[in-house]
Design an enzyme around this catalytic site. Structure first.
Site, PDB file in Angstrom:
ATOM      1  N   CYS A   1       0.935  -1.478  -0.076  1.00  0.00           N
ATOM      2  CA  CYS A   1      -0.182  -0.583  -0.123  1.00  0.00           C
ATOM      3  C   CYS A   1       0.263   1.460  -0.027  1.00  0.00           C
ATOM      4  CB  CYS A   1      -0.612   0.064   1.078  1.00  0.00           C
ATOM      5  SG  CYS A   1      -2.285  -1.482   1.116  1.00  0.00           S
TER       6      CYS A   1
ATOM      7  N   HIS B   1      -2.657   7.407   3.783  1.00  0.00           N
ATOM      8  CA  HIS B   1      -3.045   5.982   3.005  1.00  0.00           C
ATOM      9  C   HIS B   1      -4.748   5.328   3.670  1.00  0.00           C
ATOM     10  CE1 HIS B   1      -3.621   2.489   1.722  1.00  0.00           C
ATOM     11  NE2 HIS B   1      -3.823   1.674   2.788  1.00  0.00           N
TER      12      HIS B   1
ATOM     13  N   ASN C   1     -10.162   0.688   1.396  1.00  0.00           N
ATOM     14  CA  ASN C   1      -8.746   0.825   0.647  1.00  0.00           C
ATOM     15  C   ASN C   1      -7.854  -0.076  -0.379  1.00  0.00           C
ATOM     16  OD1 ASN C   1      -5.771  -0.264   0.729  1.00  0.00           O
ATOM     17  ND2 ASN C   1      -5.714  -1.246   3.393  1.00  0.00           N
TER      18      ASN C   1
HETATM   19  N1  COA Z   1     -18.218  -9.227  10.577  1.00  0.00           N
HETATM   20  C1  COA Z   1     -18.096  -9.631  11.295  1.00  0.00           C
HETATM   21  N2  COA Z   1     -17.848 -10.044  12.329  1.00  0.00           N
HETATM   22  C2  COA Z   1     -15.887 -10.094  12.375  1.00  0.00           C
HETATM   23  C3  COA Z   1     -16.012  -9.492  10.489  1.00  0.00           C
HETATM   24  C4  COA Z   1     -16.755  -9.143  10.285  1.00  0.00           C
HETATM   25  N3  COA Z   1     -16.432  -9.109   8.550  1.00  0.00           N
HETATM   26  N4  COA Z   1     -14.317  -9.596  10.970  1.00  0.00           N
HETATM   27  C5  COA Z   1     -14.056 -10.296  11.679  1.00  0.00           C
HETATM   28  N5  COA Z   1     -14.959 -10.187  12.685  1.00  0.00           N
HETATM   29  C6  COA Z   1     -15.208 -10.682  13.978  1.00  0.00           C
HETATM   30  C7  COA Z   1     -14.098 -11.842  13.859  1.00  0.00           C
HETATM   31  O1  COA Z   1     -14.076 -13.359  13.654  1.00  0.00           O
HETATM   32  C8  COA Z   1     -14.014 -11.795  15.512  1.00  0.00           C
HETATM   33  O2  COA Z   1     -14.951 -12.610  16.628  1.00  0.00           O
HETATM   34  P1  COA Z   1     -14.733 -13.138  17.729  1.00  0.00           P
HETATM   35  O3  COA Z   1     -13.838 -12.285  18.793  1.00  0.00           O
HETATM   36  O4  COA Z   1     -16.000 -14.128  17.426  1.00  0.00           O
HETATM   37  O5  COA Z   1     -13.198 -14.544  17.391  1.00  0.00           O
HETATM   38  C9  COA Z   1     -14.148  -9.813  16.328  1.00  0.00           C
HETATM   39  O6  COA Z   1     -14.480 -10.089  14.889  1.00  0.00           O
HETATM   40  C10 COA Z   1     -13.112  -9.575  16.199  1.00  0.00           C
HETATM   41  O7  COA Z   1     -12.539  -9.567  15.281  1.00  0.00           O
HETATM   42  P2  COA Z   1     -11.077  -9.046  14.780  1.00  0.00           P
HETATM   43  O8  COA Z   1      -9.884  -9.376  13.755  1.00  0.00           O
HETATM   44  O9  COA Z   1     -10.160  -8.755  16.546  1.00  0.00           O
HETATM   45  O10 COA Z   1     -11.075  -6.995  14.631  1.00  0.00           O
HETATM   46  P3  COA Z   1     -10.000  -6.481  14.494  1.00  0.00           P
HETATM   47  O11 COA Z   1     -10.965  -5.155  15.792  1.00  0.00           O
HETATM   48  O12 COA Z   1      -8.837  -5.881  14.705  1.00  0.00           O
HETATM   49  O13 COA Z   1     -11.354  -5.459  13.423  1.00  0.00           O
HETATM   50  C11 COA Z   1      -9.250  -5.724  10.780  1.00  0.00           C
HETATM   51  C12 COA Z   1     -10.113  -6.628  11.983  1.00  0.00           C
HETATM   52  C13 COA Z   1      -9.296  -6.085   9.699  1.00  0.00           C
HETATM   53  C14 COA Z   1     -10.518  -4.950  10.662  1.00  0.00           C
HETATM   54  C15 COA Z   1      -8.483  -4.538  11.649  1.00  0.00           C
HETATM   55  O14 COA Z   1      -7.556  -5.200  12.516  1.00  0.00           O
HETATM   56  C16 COA Z   1      -8.134  -4.051  10.649  1.00  0.00           C
HETATM   57  O15 COA Z   1      -8.407  -3.206  10.010  1.00  0.00           O
HETATM   58  N6  COA Z   1      -6.515  -3.976  10.504  1.00  0.00           N
HETATM   59  C17 COA Z   1      -5.319  -2.903  10.150  1.00  0.00           C
HETATM   60  C18 COA Z   1      -5.829  -3.386   8.592  1.00  0.00           C
HETATM   61  C19 COA Z   1      -5.822  -3.040   7.680  1.00  0.00           C
HETATM   62  O16 COA Z   1      -5.635  -2.187   7.649  1.00  0.00           O
HETATM   63  N7  COA Z   1      -4.392  -3.226   6.955  1.00  0.00           N
HETATM   64  C20 COA Z   1      -3.883  -3.285   4.972  1.00  0.00           C
HETATM   65  C21 COA Z   1      -2.448  -2.090   5.693  1.00  0.00           C
HETATM   66  S1  COA Z   1      -2.184  -0.998   4.073  1.00  0.00           S
END
Ligand code: COA
Length: 325
Positions: A113, A252, A282
């Site tokens: 990214c 970003h 994104n």
């Molecule tokens: N809808 C509903 N629930 C979801 C879900 C979705 N789309 N995706 C994940 N979950 C659930 C998970 O299964 C988890 O459930 P559990 O607690 O029963 O296991 C719960 O939500 C929490 O998941 P978690 O991964 O801890 O959530 P989070 O708060 O970290 O959010 C992201 C997940 C991916 C949104 C977040 O980690 C993120 O944005 N990370 C950075 C990603 C990014 O920007 N990448 C590119 C960088 S260039």
């Protein structure tokens, strides 16, 4: 030594919208979860026959028009992407052909990214070093093509689009500073397992869905906040400025919680952060130039303003730049 500055900017996104409500119908998720965890409401999806260089072409035509530069003046094309039309040759060469930029060299640059920030840094160096006078710098992606729409932790985040900028030599500084960084130790927290020389395409890789993006979201989140904060402050300092002198922060567009955490750590007020994350999600290498184009066209970034760009992505890679618009 001369300086490098922006002459024009353009962007292109596919018409087809994939909203959170649409996603509710194909995976176990909700508009409420996606909105509160990411800030994304919808993303754009390219039609099956549209490839990355097609979006790059549309954005480049707009950037050339905006810069009032004829394609014959372009010395080179640097295109940041993780979703090229083919593994080889480069999408930049396809763009060069379609634009008719016969005199231009062309190459793709793979920096996750951070692709646009890396491409900008490379182009700045080539212009300031005197090798090139005008360059086309592009960030373009069709991430929907490598998305696993059965994986709710990734497919909700990413979308398609392209942004392009024309850079030129200048007597006065335009790009005031640019800083890059990388940490290859964490490459496997965000990657596509198969299709390269480590794991060539086979029946097995297809069965195991190895040709889709994989990510450990939580880990990426933490690293993104740290790296974007540090590189932004580094770029501001390198430009001999302080954070309060930044008129607009164009980060970003990954997750509004990342943007908020970084904004607070750098000490910028909310109104100085540009975000269009809700509309596009994104778009990886394309996110900063699409946001820059919208910031300029909407009047949020005006001539003479100081802008801060920053990005973080797979690799890990990161980059930041300070620009006088
Ligand atoms: N809808 C509903 N629930 C979801 C879900 C979705 N789309 N995706 C994940 N979950 C659930 C998970 O299964 C988890 O459930 P559990 O607690 O029963 O296991 C719960 O939500 C929490 O998941 P978690 O991964 O801890 O959530 P989070 O708060 O970290 O959010 C992201 C997940 C991916 C949104 C977040 O980690 C993120 O944005 N990370 C950075 C990603 C990014 O920007 N990448 C590119 C960088 S260039």
């Amino acid at each position: 030594m001369g300086f490098a500055k922006f002459l024009g900017i353009g962007s292109s996104t596919p018409e087809k919208v994939l909203s959170n409500v649409d996603l509710e119908k194909i995976i176990d998720t909700s508009d409420e979860w996606i909105t509160t965890r990411t800030g994304i409401k919808e993303r754009r999806i390219a039609e099956p026959e549209v490839a990355t260089s097609d979006l790059a072409y549309e954005a480049s035509i707009k950037a050339l028009e905006d810069a009032a530069v004829d394609v014959s003046e372009i010395d080179g094309i640097v295109l940041g992407t993780i979703t090229p039309d083919h593994i080889f040759p480069s999408s930049a060469c396809m763009l060069q052909s379609r634009l008719g930029a016969k005199q231009a060299f062309a190459f793709d640059l793979l920096a996750g990214c951070s692709g646009f920030l890396y491409a900008l840094h490379a182009a700045k160096g080539m212009i300031e070093g005197g090798d090139s006078k005008k360059l086309l710098v592009v960030g373009a992606e069709t991430l929907s093509k490598i998305m696993n729409y059965e994986d709710r932790s990734t497919c909700i985040l990413f979308g398609d689009g392209a942004g392009a900028a024309v850079l030129s030599t200048s007597d006065t500084p335009g790009i005031l500073s640019s800083c890059l960084g990388a940490n290859g130790d964490d490459w496997d927290l965000l990657y596509m397992p198969a299709g390269g020389s480590r794991m060539p395409t086979s029946e097995e890789t297809i069965k195991n869905r190895g040709h889709f993006l994989r990510m450990e979201g939580k880990e990426v989140f933490k690293e993104a906040v740290k790296a974007i904060q540090a590189s932004s402050l580094q770029a501001i300092e390198k430009a001999d400025l302080t954070p309060d002198q930044i008129d607009l922060f164009i980060p970003h567009q990954a997750n509004y919680r990342i943007l908020e955490a970084v904004r607070k750590r750098i000490g910028l007020p909310e109104e100085k952060v540009f975000s269009n994350l809700d509309k596009y999600g994104n778009t990886s290498s394309a996110s900063v130039p699409i946001a820059l184009d919208e910031a300029v066209k909407s009047g949020r970034l005006k001539k003479g303003d100081i802008a801060l760009f920053s990005a973080f992505g797979a690799g890990f890679t990161w980059g930041a730049a300070v620009v006088r618009w």
